[in-house]
Design a protein around this motif. Structure first.
Motif, short mmCIF file in Angstrom:
data_model
loop_
_atom_site.label_atom_id
_atom_site.label_comp_id
_atom_site.label_asym_id
_atom_site.label_seq_id
_atom_site.Cartn_x
_atom_site.Cartn_y
_atom_site.Cartn_z
N GLY A 1 82.16 1.04 -11.95
CA GLY A 1 82.23 2.00 -10.86
C GLY A 1 83.40 2.96 -10.88
O GLY A 1 84.04 3.20 -11.91
N ARG B 1 76.52 5.86 -13.57
CA ARG B 1 75.35 6.69 -13.24
C ARG B 1 75.69 7.61 -12.08
O ARG B 1 76.27 7.17 -11.10
CB ARG B 1 74.18 5.80 -12.82
CG ARG B 1 73.49 5.08 -13.96
CD ARG B 1 72.29 4.36 -13.38
NE ARG B 1 71.50 3.70 -14.38
CZ ARG B 1 70.42 2.97 -14.08
NH1 ARG B 1 70.03 2.83 -12.82
NH2 ARG B 1 69.72 2.39 -15.02
N TYR C 1 72.60 -11.67 -9.32
CA TYR C 1 72.88 -10.25 -9.62
C TYR C 1 71.57 -9.50 -9.47
O TYR C 1 71.07 -8.86 -10.38
CB TYR C 1 73.45 -10.11 -11.04
CG TYR C 1 74.20 -8.81 -11.26
CD1 TYR C 1 75.54 -8.67 -10.91
CD2 TYR C 1 73.57 -7.70 -11.83
CE1 TYR C 1 76.23 -7.48 -11.11
CE2 TYR C 1 74.25 -6.50 -12.03
CZ TYR C 1 75.58 -6.41 -11.67
OH TYR C 1 76.27 -5.23 -11.88
N1 SAM Z 1 78.83 -0.95 -9.37
C1 SAM Z 1 78.75 -0.13 -10.51
C2 SAM Z 1 78.14 1.20 -10.18
O1 SAM Z 1 77.50 1.32 -9.15
O2 SAM Z 1 78.33 2.13 -10.98
C3 SAM Z 1 77.99 -0.76 -11.66
C4 SAM Z 1 76.96 -1.76 -11.31
S1 SAM Z 1 75.55 -1.09 -10.45
C5 SAM Z 1 74.71 -2.53 -9.93
C6 SAM Z 1 74.56 -0.53 -11.82
C7 SAM Z 1 73.39 0.34 -11.49
O3 SAM Z 1 72.37 -0.41 -10.85
C8 SAM Z 1 73.62 1.48 -10.54
O4 SAM Z 1 74.21 2.57 -11.19
C9 SAM Z 1 72.21 1.78 -10.01
O5 SAM Z 1 71.64 2.91 -10.62
C10 SAM Z 1 71.42 0.53 -10.40
N2 SAM Z 1 70.66 0.01 -9.24
C11 SAM Z 1 71.17 -0.46 -8.09
N3 SAM Z 1 70.16 -0.75 -7.23
C12 SAM Z 1 69.00 -0.45 -7.86
C13 SAM Z 1 67.62 -0.51 -7.49
N4 SAM Z 1 67.24 -0.93 -6.29
N5 SAM Z 1 66.69 -0.10 -8.41
C14 SAM Z 1 67.07 0.32 -9.63
N6 SAM Z 1 68.36 0.41 -10.03
C15 SAM Z 1 69.32 0.03 -9.16
#
Ligand code: SAM
Ligand code: SF4
Length: 363
Positions: A138, A159, A312
């Protein structure tokens, strides 16, 4: 213009991107044929692994779509010990994965920054510098990104999630912790520091239009990213976005749209790394190999210790939560072979794109 004309001329204006995103039937087949040819020419039939260690689901943020958001109380929080993370990195080293990826919820603190720095140094040491390391933890201050780069991380995945700022606001709480401009600034500092910088978006979000997705592709090209990880948005029952989103695209359409995004990006950015996202497999058991066939070249086998995987849960039906790291490897290898591709072991799998970009930056 017809799909064929657009593809023959590689005329990728915003309007034509929308036409490609809307392609169905024969037109969609033409698009996938073109992107597969480009992948073969510029990347070859190769796939690199990044062993994914989801080391903690503790998060300080509240993104409205995410199952591990701070506000979700129906979740057991975990944080792997340093020893468990090191053991997973050794598994990757012993199995000749060229790289690992460390991913977690977002925590901004001195303690977190020092912990990651120490882990990076240890992982570099245990592999004699041979394991490549991607971070995905992040938004952080530039000094923190710099410390981690100097300690051995060389790729970072952050992202942008959605480049239309109005859409970004609808899928995040409206506060300083969830700020579009900061996310862009973070991406910029990652690139400036020298990371291979990766970004991506979710596809099939509520309120998202084809024009938004065309804008996402243009953003990635203009930002000159080195890597992309994008996948379908999938609902999680305990998140606010699921409760308020109303009607969404059916899952099979989100799936096809994700493949189309990957295919178009491969045509636009021929030599970058593109991940076959795990979320594709939540919709179609063969999802990742379909993505490899039409343009993706990176797969992230999950090497998180099995007992934590269920916690997770970013979205419902997350696949492989009860596999071991060994199961994950043999299953993926078989699948990649099915896609007529070959897994490359013992190499980082860096992109020609990054090398060229750095040369240009040095002037
Ligand atoms: N916390 C960091 C971040 O947000 O950049 C890294 C981990 S985060 C869980 C990784 C990715 O999971 C996010 O960038 C998001 O695009 C994806 N994500 C979260 N919830 C999601 C969902 N409901 N469906 C698909 N992708 C998801
Ligand atoms: Fe936290 Fe990342 Fe999920 Fe947002 S997407 S809630 S920052 S883990």
């Amino acid at each position: 213009m017809t799909t064929k004309q657009i593809l023959d001329n590689e005329d990728l204006s915003r309007e034509n991107l929308v036409t490609l995103l809307e392609a169905q039937g024969e037109d969609m087949t033409l698009l996938f044929k073109k992107s597969a040819e480009i992948k073969k020419k510029y990347i070859g039939n190769k796939v690199w692994f990044r062993g994914l260690i989801e080391f903690s689901n503790v998060c300080g943020k509240n993104c409205l779509y995410c199952g591990i958001r701070k506000g979700n109380k129906n979740l057991k929080r975990y944080n792997l010990s340093d020893e468990e993370i090191i053991a997973a990195a050794k598994f990757a080293r012993d199995n000749k994965y060229g790289s690992i990826a460390l991913q977690s919820g977002e925590i901004e603190s001195n303690h977190f920054a020092s912990r990651i720095e120490n882990l990076l140094l240890k992982i570099k040491e245990l592999s004699n510098g041979e394991l490549g390391i991607t971070l995905s933890v992040g938004e952080q201050e530039p000094e923190v990104y710099k410390r981690w780069f100097e300690a051995g991380a060389h790729r970072y995945l952050l992202r942008i999630e959605a480049t239309n700022q109005e859409l970004y606001r609808k899928i995040h709480p409206n506060d300083l912790k969830h700020n579009f401009k900061r996310r862009i600034d973070c991406l910029q500092s990652l690139q400036d520091i020298g990371y291979q910088a990766g970004t991506g978006v979710m596809i099939g979000l509520p309120f998202q239009t084809m024009d938004d997705l065309a804008g996402d592709l243009i953003f990635m090209k203009d930002f000159d990213i080195d890597m992309c990880g994008m996948g379908p948005y999938i609902e999680h029952a305990d998140t606010p976005l699921t409760i308020t989103s109303g009607k969404l695209l059916p899952l099979d359409e989100r799936f096809d749209l994700t493949l189309k995004m990957i295919a178009i990006l491969r045509i636009m950015m021929k030599d970058i790394n593109i991940v076959a996202a795990t979320a594709l497999q939540a919709i179609d058991p063969m999802g990742r190999e379909k993505a490899v066939r039409i343009g993706a070249n990176i797969i992230m086998p999950n090497i998180t210790p099995g007992m934590y995987r269920d916690s997770y849960k970013l979205y419902d039906n997350k696949p492989c939560t009860d596999d071991s790291a060994e199961d994950c490897q043999s299953c993926l290898e078989a699948r990649v072979n099915l896609a007529d591709s070959e897994v490359v072991y013992g190499e980082w799998g860096d992109t020609a794109h990054y090398a060229k970009r750095r040369l240009r930056a040095k002037g």
